[in-house]
Design a protein around this motif. Structure first.
Motif, PDB file in Angstrom:
ATOM      1  N   ARG A  85       3.782  -5.965  -4.077  1.00  0.00           N
ATOM      2  CA  ARG A  85       3.616  -4.852  -5.026  1.00  0.00           C
ATOM      3  C   ARG A  85       2.132  -4.491  -5.154  1.00  0.00           C
ATOM      4  O   ARG A  85       1.757  -3.318  -5.134  1.00  0.00           O
ATOM      5  CB  ARG A  85       4.212  -5.237  -6.376  1.00  0.00           C
ATOM      6  CG  ARG A  85       4.351  -4.051  -7.298  1.00  0.00           C
ATOM      7  CD  ARG A  85       5.044  -4.363  -8.602  1.00  0.00           C
ATOM      8  NE  ARG A  85       6.480  -4.516  -8.457  1.00  0.00           N
ATOM      9  CZ  ARG A  85       7.157  -5.609  -8.764  1.00  0.00           C
ATOM     10  NH1 ARG A  85       6.540  -6.679  -9.223  1.00  0.00           N
ATOM     11  NH2 ARG A  85       8.469  -5.660  -8.616  1.00  0.00           N
ATOM     12  N   ARG A 126       1.022   2.955  -0.987  1.00  0.00           N
ATOM     13  CA  ARG A 126       2.301   3.032  -0.266  1.00  0.00           C
ATOM     14  C   ARG A 126       3.476   2.737  -1.189  1.00  0.00           C
ATOM     15  O   ARG A 126       3.297   2.151  -2.261  1.00  0.00           O
ATOM     16  CB  ARG A 126       2.326   1.991   0.857  1.00  0.00           C
ATOM     17  CG  ARG A 126       1.389   2.304   1.992  1.00  0.00           C
ATOM     18  CD  ARG A 126       1.589   1.289   3.091  1.00  0.00           C
ATOM     19  NE  ARG A 126       0.827   1.663   4.265  1.00  0.00           N
ATOM     20  CZ  ARG A 126       1.077   1.228   5.481  1.00  0.00           C
ATOM     21  NH1 ARG A 126       2.082   0.402   5.688  1.00  0.00           N
ATOM     22  NH2 ARG A 126       0.350   1.609   6.497  1.00  0.00           N
ATOM     23  N   CYS A 127       4.671   3.080  -0.738  1.00  0.00           N
ATOM     24  CA  CYS A 127       5.865   2.695  -1.483  1.00  0.00           C
ATOM     25  C   CYS A 127       6.158   1.224  -1.209  1.00  0.00           C
ATOM     26  O   CYS A 127       5.898   0.726  -0.107  1.00  0.00           O
ATOM     27  CB  CYS A 127       7.067   3.527  -1.064  1.00  0.00           C
ATOM     28  SG  CYS A 127       6.949   5.217  -1.625  1.00  0.00           S
ATOM     29  N   LEU A 129       5.690   1.696   4.673  1.00  0.00           N
ATOM     30  CA  LEU A 129       6.172   0.934   3.520  1.00  0.00           C
ATOM     31  C   LEU A 129       5.499  -0.433   3.485  1.00  0.00           C
ATOM     32  O   LEU A 129       5.060  -0.948   4.523  1.00  0.00           O
ATOM     33  CB  LEU A 129       7.687   0.687   3.629  1.00  0.00           C
ATOM     34  CG  LEU A 129       8.624   1.878   3.585  1.00  0.00           C
ATOM     35  CD1 LEU A 129      10.060   1.401   3.826  1.00  0.00           C
ATOM     36  CD2 LEU A 129       8.521   2.607   2.252  1.00  0.00           C
TER      37      LEU A 129
END
Ligand code: S3P
Length: 178
Positions: free
Chosen positions: A22, A30-31, A76
């Motif tokens: 995270r 980024r996601c 990602l």
């Protein structure tokens, strides 16, 4: 800064994949995807409930479907469940989409983290995780995790691990380009 490749984190339970993933996603803009959390969201059951109601094999089938799905994505940061990348087909799929790195920690530190984290989601460690159980599983999985570049996390803050990952990704990409 980087190519559009996914950055995929593997490693034993309690090695910090979710926390570090995270923070890394935030750092890179980024996601972030956590495969356990995605499975929980989609099935409407906790990981422990999936194991209890449908069995571990069913959970591993969902992980395989997810590996195929996420391999189509890019840019990602993905924190994978502790055993997902030990399946060779899953690792091959996701390796095509990005760089897989393995977080490691000593059994003692893992025990301390899983005991204090309160994540109700680790059916393989049971109600009260023990050092013996963690050592036994680590031993079984040692060879599998050794296939990936390793990052030791003992006594390190998430920000330090994020910096180390950024350095490693840069050097891996440089090597791949030359
Ligand atoms: C597992 C790890 C867990 C979760 C499931 C099985 C494993 O994920 O996928 O309980 O076999 O190592 P975390 O590594 O995020 O705890």
């Amino acid at each position: 800064m980087f190519s559009a490749k996914n950055i995929i984190l593997t490693g034993f339970m309690g090695c910090g994949k979710t926390t570090v993933g995270r923070a890394l996603a935030e750092e890179l803009g980024r996601c972030f995807i956590d495969t356990d959390q995605l499975i929980v969201q989609r099935k409407g059951l906790s990981v422990a409930e999936i194991f209890a109601r449908h069995g571990e094999d069913f959970f591993r089938v969902i992980e395989r479907q997810l590996a195929a799905e996420l391999a189509q994505e890019k840019e990602l940061v993905i924190a994978t469940g502790g055993k997902m990348m030990l399946d060779l087909a899953n690792a091959d799929l996701l390796r095509k989409s990005g760089i897989i790195l393995c977080l490691t920690a000593s059994a003692e530190e893992i025990l301390q983290r899983v005991a204090t984290e309160g994540k109700p989601q680790r059916p393989l460690l049971g109600e009260s995780p023990s050092l013996e159980k963690i050592e036994q599983l680590l031993q079984q999985r040692y060879g599998g995790y050794a296939a990936f570049p390793q990052i030791a996390t003992d006594r390190k803050r998430p920000e330090e691990i994020v910096c180390r990952i950024v350095e490693m990704v840069k050097s891996i990409e440089k090597r791949q380009q030359s």
